[in-house]
Design a protein around this motif. Structure first.
Motif, PDB file in Angstrom:
ATOM      1  N   ASN A   1       0.800  -1.219   0.000  1.00 48.61           N
ATOM      2  CA  ASN A   1       0.000   0.000   0.000  1.00 48.61           C
ATOM      3  C   ASN A   1       0.838   1.276   0.000  1.00 48.61           C
ATOM      4  O   ASN A   1       0.304   2.363  -0.209  1.00 48.61           O
ATOM      5  CB  ASN A   1      -0.981  -0.006   1.170  1.00 48.61           C
ATOM      6  N   SER A   2       2.152   1.149   0.169  1.00 43.85           N
ATOM      7  CA  SER A   2       3.031   2.317   0.082  1.00 43.85           C
ATOM      8  C   SER A   2       3.128   2.816  -1.350  1.00 43.85           C
ATOM      9  O   SER A   2       3.455   3.973  -1.578  1.00 43.85           O
ATOM     10  CB  SER A   2       4.438   1.966   0.586  1.00 43.85           C
ATOM     11  N   GLY A   3       2.865   1.923  -2.312  1.00 46.65           N
ATOM     12  CA  GLY A   3       2.992   2.287  -3.715  1.00 46.65           C
ATOM     13  C   GLY A   3       4.425   2.294  -4.220  1.00 46.65           C
ATOM     14  O   GLY A   3       4.687   2.637  -5.360  1.00 46.65           O
ATOM     15  N   GLN A   4       5.359   1.906  -3.368  1.00 47.71           N
ATOM     16  CA  GLN A   4       6.780   1.947  -3.713  1.00 47.71           C
ATOM     17  C   GLN A   4       7.275   0.539  -4.064  1.00 47.71           C
ATOM     18  O   GLN A   4       7.643  -0.239  -3.187  1.00 47.71           O
ATOM     19  CB  GLN A   4       7.569   2.537  -2.550  1.00 47.71           C
TER      20      GLN A   4
ATOM     21  N   LEU B   1       2.536  -1.054  -8.788  1.00 45.44           N
ATOM     22  CA  LEU B   1       2.293  -0.302  -7.559  1.00 45.44           C
ATOM     23  C   LEU B   1       2.271   1.205  -7.797  1.00 45.44           C
ATOM     24  O   LEU B   1       1.654   1.945  -7.021  1.00 45.44           O
ATOM     25  CB  LEU B   1       3.307  -0.668  -6.483  1.00 45.44           C
ATOM     26  N   ALA B   2       2.877   1.672  -8.875  1.00 43.00           N
ATOM     27  CA  ALA B   2       2.824   3.096  -9.214  1.00 43.00           C
ATOM     28  C   ALA B   2       1.402   3.544  -9.553  1.00 43.00           C
ATOM     29  O   ALA B   2       1.092   4.733  -9.485  1.00 43.00           O
ATOM     30  CB  ALA B   2       3.769   3.393 -10.374  1.00 43.00           C
ATOM     31  N   THR B   3       0.526   2.584  -9.878  1.00 43.81           N
ATOM     32  CA  THR B   3      -0.880   2.920 -10.173  1.00 43.81           C
ATOM     33  C   THR B   3      -1.704   3.069  -8.895  1.00 43.81           C
ATOM     34  O   THR B   3      -2.904   3.311  -8.963  1.00 43.81           O
ATOM     35  CB  THR B   3      -1.529   1.861 -11.086  1.00 43.81           C
ATOM     36  N   GLU B   4      -1.064   2.902  -7.741  1.00 42.68           N
ATOM     37  CA  GLU B   4      -1.645   3.083  -6.413  1.00 42.68           C
ATOM     38  C   GLU B   4      -2.816   2.154  -6.081  1.00 42.68           C
ATOM     39  O   GLU B   4      -3.846   2.596  -5.572  1.00 42.68           O
ATOM     40  CB  GLU B   4      -2.036   4.545  -6.196  1.00 42.68           C
TER      41      GLU B   4
ATOM     42  N   LYS C   1      -4.799  -0.551  -3.786  1.00 47.43           N
ATOM     43  CA  LYS C   1      -4.870  -0.697  -2.326  1.00 47.43           C
ATOM     44  C   LYS C   1      -5.266  -2.126  -1.990  1.00 47.43           C
ATOM     45  O   LYS C   1      -6.207  -2.677  -2.561  1.00 47.43           O
ATOM     46  CB  LYS C   1      -5.867   0.280  -1.713  1.00 47.43           C
TER      47      LYS C   1
ATOM     48  N   THR D   1      -7.399   0.744 -10.343  1.00 46.66           N
ATOM     49  CA  THR D   1      -8.036   1.574 -11.351  1.00 46.66           C
ATOM     50  C   THR D   1      -8.079   0.759 -12.634  1.00 46.66           C
ATOM     51  O   THR D   1      -7.036   0.296 -13.112  1.00 46.66           O
ATOM     52  CB  THR D   1      -7.243   2.877 -11.566  1.00 46.66           C
TER      53      THR D   1
END
Length: 132
Positions: free
Chosen positions: A25-28, A62-65, A67, A93
């Motif tokens: 969930n950090s997106g990193q 993960l760059a697409t965020e 969750k 998304t």
């Protein structure tokens, strides 16, 4: 401002799921990928990947965020290997730009390192079939 994540690998395979979710969930992607052995296989993006290919695909995803929310349903451990059965709920998304929910079950294989901590060797999420 940067948020600090506790990505400490644990000696409890059930607790490792919490570390996994926080990193996801950090997106990193590069941080998340540190939870895997160098030779680990991940099907996170729909195709089994390992090494630099795994890191690249996870980072892009993960760059697409997305969750993630998940809970461990069962743990089977023997020696230095644990199999976790995990129920997951993922919000992404879609290609049309609209939110999409994906639920499913993941089979994770963790191995215990020389330091006694568990690390991901196989990550295989499988989405539930949706009815048309």
């Amino acid at each position: 401002m940067s948020e600090t994540l506790d990505l400490t690998l644990t000696d409890d395979p059930d607790q490792q799921n919490d570390v996994f979710v926080a990193a996801f969930n950090s997106g990193q992607g590069a941080i998340f990928d540190q939870l895997y052995r160098a030779d680990a296989i991940s099907n996170l993006t729909g195709t089994p990947r390992t090494g630099a290919d795994r890191t690249k695909s996870i980072t892009e995803f993960l760059a697409t965020e997305p969750k993630l929310n998940s809970k461990v349903l069962r743990t089977f451990s023997t020696g230095d290997t644990s199999l976790l059965i995990v129920e997951f709920h993922l919000e992404v998304t879609g290609e049309d730009g609209k939110p999409q929910k994906i639920d499913g079950t993941c089979t994770d294989v963790l191995v215990r390192g020389e330091d006694g901590k568990w690390i991901m060797a196989v990550d295989r999420p499988v989405a539930d079939e949706t009815s048309a």
